[in-house]
Design an enzyme around this catalytic site. Structure first.
Site, PDB file in Angstrom:
ATOM      1  N   SER A  54       4.644   2.598   7.924  1.00 34.39           N
ATOM      2  CA  SER A  54       4.343   1.442   7.086  1.00 34.39           C
ATOM      3  C   SER A  54       5.543   1.047   6.235  1.00 34.39           C
ATOM      4  CB  SER A  54       3.163   1.756   6.160  1.00 34.39           C
ATOM      5  OG  SER A  54       1.976   1.888   6.895  1.00 34.39           O
ATOM      6  N   HIS A  97       0.817  -1.214   0.000  1.00 34.98           N
ATOM      7  CA  HIS A  97       0.000   0.000   0.000  1.00 34.98           C
ATOM      8  C   HIS A  97       0.854   1.269   0.000  1.00 34.98           C
ATOM      9  CE1 HIS A  97       0.466  -0.105   4.513  1.00 34.98           C
ATOM     10  NE2 HIS A  97       0.465   1.198   4.340  1.00 34.98           N
ATOM     11  N   ASP A 101       0.328  -7.612   1.555  1.00 34.06           N
ATOM     12  CA  ASP A 101       0.680  -6.196   1.669  1.00 34.06           C
ATOM     13  C   ASP A 101       2.190  -5.991   1.651  1.00 34.06           C
ATOM     14  OD1 ASP A 101       0.179  -3.470   1.810  1.00 34.06           O
ATOM     15  OD2 ASP A 101       0.203  -3.428   4.003  1.00 34.06           O
TER      16      ASP A 101
END
Length: 299
Positions: free
Chosen positions: A147, A40, A70
């Site tokens: 992230s 993402h 992911d």
């Protein structure tokens, strides 16, 4: 821990549509510039701007993505040797173990937060809709920008890639286990994508009590319990049902969700495999032929 892993953590800047973009974190896992991050983080663009811990600005391109976990893999385009982190064995983690998260939360570069492993074997849905198993839950503070950064254990190895926080919750954060990361990296490097076999079950790691192991003659102390079976799937046709415990696939022990995922490789599509299960305290072997995993499907 910080001195050992910190130099391998990078900031990633992504240019999105109409010039709008975002940023995240990544970790270099090989000296030639392979970077692991979240899918993402890079989904908006195949090209990235990389800023290293010492301020060097580099260019990178995305070489493979796996929305189901992911994860994404990028490679620095410049030819130079870079500091790299070591991916550890996430199966050795224990609840309560000290971990730190390194990343660029809210744009503040090279930020370190500390916490403990709160739980193991958690599940969340990825952007593809697939349930990602074997996530590490931690209370190390994470914010937007973290992230793709590493979760590091006290022995100085990367044990996870930070992926998400639960909005509205306090101190509940998740990371993709390093063993899953290593599997995905290998597939992306070799094939450019991750092909997976599919047998049609949803499952989670479960502990095998000593008494049950003794009665069934099982050596491993954990396995995977079937939560549900997709109608018409290879598992359903083979007679596997909810509550069964998967012990091994083709003779290889399955002690956790990450091993189940790794066991169902692209090479097994269309080939008969032997699945050893535990049902009502008795071991039995069933044969089935996996299909290629459809989009938006579990194992």
């Amino acid at each position: 821990m910080v001195d050992r892993i910190g130099p391998a953590v990078v900031r990633l800047d992504v240019a999105g549509p109409q010039g709008r973009g975002g940023s995240g974190s990544g970790v270099i896992v090989s000296p030639d510039g392979l970077i692991v991050t979240n899918h993402h983080v890079v989904t908006a663009s195949p090209r990235l701007k990389v800023t290293t811990a010492d301020g060097m600005r580099l260019n990178a391109r995305v070489v493979g993505i796996d929305p189901d976990t992911d994860l994404a893999l990028a490679r620095v385009e410049e030819s130079l040797a870079l500091p790299a982190a070591t991916l550890g064995d996430s199966r050795k983690l224990r609840r309560g173990q000290l971990v730190i998260a390194i990343g660029n939360p809210l744009g503040f570069e090279s930020t370190v937060t500390a916490g403990v492993v709160s739980a193991l074997g958690r599940s969340l849905r990825a952007s593809s809709g697939r349930l990602v198993d074997d996530l590490i839950q931690t209370d190390a503070a994470l914010n937007p920008g973290n992230s793709g950064g590493p979760l590091v254990a006290s022995h100085g190895e990367v044990v996870g890639i930070n992926t998400a926080i639960i909005q509205g919750a306090q101190g509940i954060c998740f990371a993709i286990a390093a063993n899953t990361v290593k599997h995905v990296i290998g597939e992306l490097v070799r094939h450019g994508r991750v092909r997976r076999a599919w047998i049609g079950i949803a499952a989670a790691q479960t502990a095998l009590p000593a008494r049950l192991r003794h009665l069934a003659g099982v050596a491993q102390d954990s396995a995977v319990m079937v939560a549900s079976v997709e109608p018409g799937s290879p598992a359903a046709e083979a007679g596997i049902a909810g509550g069964d415990v998967v012990l091994a696939i083709d003779g290889r022990p399955v002690t956790g969700a990450d091993e189940l995922v790794r066991s169902l490789t692209g090479e097994q599509i269309g080939r008969t495999i032997a699945v050893e299960i535990l049902r009502d305290g008795a071991r039995r072997i069933v044969s089935l032929v996996p299909n290629e995993r459809p989009r938006r499907a579990a194992a």
